[in-house]
Motif scaffolding. Structure first.
Motif, PDB file in Angstrom:
ATOM      1  N   UNK A   7       0.835  -1.272   0.015  1.00 43.04           N
ATOM      2  CA  UNK A   7      -0.096   0.013   0.113  1.00 43.04           C
ATOM      3  C   UNK A   7       0.908   1.467   0.000  1.00 43.04           C
ATOM      4  N   UNK A   8       2.142   1.259  -0.185  1.00 45.65           N
ATOM      5  CA  UNK A   8       3.072   2.363  -0.330  1.00 45.65           C
ATOM      6  C   UNK A   8       3.699   2.589  -1.723  1.00 45.65           C
ATOM      7  N   UNK A   9       3.309   3.568  -2.077  1.00 47.87           N
ATOM      8  CA  UNK A   9       3.788   4.132  -3.682  1.00 47.87           C
ATOM      9  C   UNK A   9       5.234   3.947  -3.675  1.00 47.87           C
ATOM     10  N   UNK A  10       6.180   4.432  -2.609  1.00 47.68           N
ATOM     11  CA  UNK A  10       7.583   4.393  -2.993  1.00 47.68           C
ATOM     12  C   UNK A  10       8.099   2.906  -2.840  1.00 47.68           C
ATOM     13  N   UNK A  11       7.503   2.028  -1.892  1.00 51.34           N
ATOM     14  CA  UNK A  11       7.934   0.684  -1.923  1.00 51.34           C
ATOM     15  C   UNK A  11       7.420  -0.057  -3.347  1.00 51.34           C
ATOM     16  N   UNK A  12       6.275   0.604  -4.017  1.00 54.20           N
ATOM     17  CA  UNK A  12       5.897  -0.167  -5.463  1.00 54.20           C
ATOM     18  C   UNK A  12       7.015   0.281  -6.268  1.00 54.20           C
ATOM     19  N   UNK A  13       7.352   1.626  -6.202  1.00 51.91           N
ATOM     20  CA  UNK A  13       8.264   2.179  -7.365  1.00 51.91           C
ATOM     21  C   UNK A  13       9.465   1.417  -7.080  1.00 51.91           C
ATOM     22  N   UNK A  14      10.169   1.091  -5.961  1.00 45.94           N
ATOM     23  CA  UNK A  14      11.175   0.337  -5.962  1.00 45.94           C
ATOM     24  C   UNK A  14      11.272  -1.266  -6.190  1.00 45.94           C
ATOM     25  N   UNK A  15       9.819  -1.687  -5.864  1.00 45.58           N
ATOM     26  CA  UNK A  15       9.587  -3.061  -6.560  1.00 45.58           C
ATOM     27  C   UNK A  15       9.648  -3.115  -7.963  1.00 45.58           C
ATOM     28  N   UNK A  16       8.963  -2.166  -8.650  1.00 45.09           N
ATOM     29  CA  UNK A  16       9.236  -2.019 -10.143  1.00 45.09           C
ATOM     30  C   UNK A  16      10.541  -1.851 -10.690  1.00 45.09           C
ATOM     31  N   UNK A  17      11.540  -1.336 -10.084  1.00 47.94           N
ATOM     32  CA  UNK A  17      12.790  -1.074 -10.330  1.00 47.94           C
ATOM     33  C   UNK A  17      13.643  -2.342  -9.987  1.00 47.94           C
ATOM     34  N   UNK A  18      13.257  -3.059  -8.976  1.00 49.62           N
ATOM     35  CA  UNK A  18      13.835  -4.328  -8.361  1.00 49.62           C
ATOM     36  C   UNK A  18      13.523  -5.459  -9.386  1.00 49.62           C
ATOM     37  N   UNK A  19      12.480  -5.492  -9.712  1.00 53.87           N
ATOM     38  CA  UNK A  19      12.001  -6.628 -10.742  1.00 53.87           C
ATOM     39  C   UNK A  19      13.033  -6.646 -12.049  1.00 53.87           C
ATOM     40  N   UNK A  20      13.343  -5.518 -12.465  1.00 51.13           N
ATOM     41  CA  UNK A  20      14.238  -5.193 -13.682  1.00 51.13           C
ATOM     42  C   UNK A  20      15.822  -5.472 -13.356  1.00 51.13           C
ATOM     43  N   UNK A  21      16.149  -5.735 -12.259  1.00 51.65           N
ATOM     44  CA  UNK A  21      17.573  -5.920 -11.916  1.00 51.65           C
ATOM     45  C   UNK A  21      17.918  -7.238 -12.177  1.00 51.65           C
ATOM     46  N   UNK A  22      19.298  -7.349 -12.675  1.00 54.17           N
ATOM     47  CA  UNK A  22      19.741  -8.490 -12.938  1.00 54.17           C
ATOM     48  C   UNK A  22      20.829  -8.899 -11.729  1.00 54.17           C
ATOM     49  N   UNK A  23      21.058  -7.913 -10.695  1.00 52.53           N
ATOM     50  CA  UNK A  23      21.994  -7.930  -9.778  1.00 52.53           C
ATOM     51  C   UNK A  23      21.549  -7.264  -8.335  1.00 52.53           C
TER      52      UNK A  23
END
Length: 184
Positions: A7-23
């Motif tokens: 329910x936290x937009x900032x964590x959702x933004x990080x999750x979107x970034x995180x899902x694209x990371x290879x490392x």
């Protein structure tokens, strides 16, 4: 059912970034299922469990981060961030999520810096992501997270009958108190 991570937009933004990371973009940091992994907290105290919201591994050895619902504010991103160490350490690690996100950039692997290009590229991408979403620099605070929230956190732990945890937090406050009492 929503596919939203939290329910936290900032964590959702990080999750979107995180899902694209290879490392890793921060050593050992890894988002986990938001507030739904009972193995993180060994408490059987509903008052404790209702106010501590796990969301990420902090190290590869089992430490984790959680938000502390110190009050009933609507903006959960502004809650203090707790560090639960795999060897029993416990302290207030960040003033809020934005502070933690910048602190993740400062984390270092033990030993020489990694030279894998994917790690270097991911760290650079994380820095660009951080600046794009949260400004050009780490926010400044007058006091450390422990100075700001530590005493209140220890008092709350005592109020919910988590004496052992409160003792650990109080021990982590001692160096802060000692430094404040020393003359310059």
């Amino acid at each position: 059912m929503s596919d939203t991570y939290s329910p936290i937009p900032e964590l959702n933004l990080l999750k979107e970034f995180d899902d694209q990371c290879a490392d890793f973009y921060s050593p050992g940091f890894e988002l986990r299922e938001y507030n739904n992994d009972s193995s993180w907290l060994e408490s059987e105290n509903p008052e404790f469990d209702d106010r501590v919201i796990p969301f990420a591994k902090a190290t590869t050895s089992g430490s984790f981060y959680a938000l502390w619902r110190c009050d009933d504010r609507a903006d959960l991103a502004t809650l203090p961030v707790l560090f639960f160490g795999d060897e029993g350490d416990l302290y207030v690690a960040a003033h809020d999520l934005r502070d933690l996100f910048w602190e993740l950039l400062d984390e270092e692997f033990g030993g020489p810096p990694p030279t894998r290009q994917t790690y270097v590229d991911t760290r650079q991408a994380y820095l660009m992501w951080l600046k794009r979403h949260f400004g050009p620099a780490h926010p400044t605070y007058d006091r450390s997270p422990m100075e700001e929230h530590g005493r209140r956190f220890a008092d709350w732990l005592l109020s919910v009958e988590e004496e052992d945890a409160a003792d650990v937090v109080i021990e982590n406050l001692e160096p802060i108190r000692g430094a404040a009492e020393r003359p310059l």
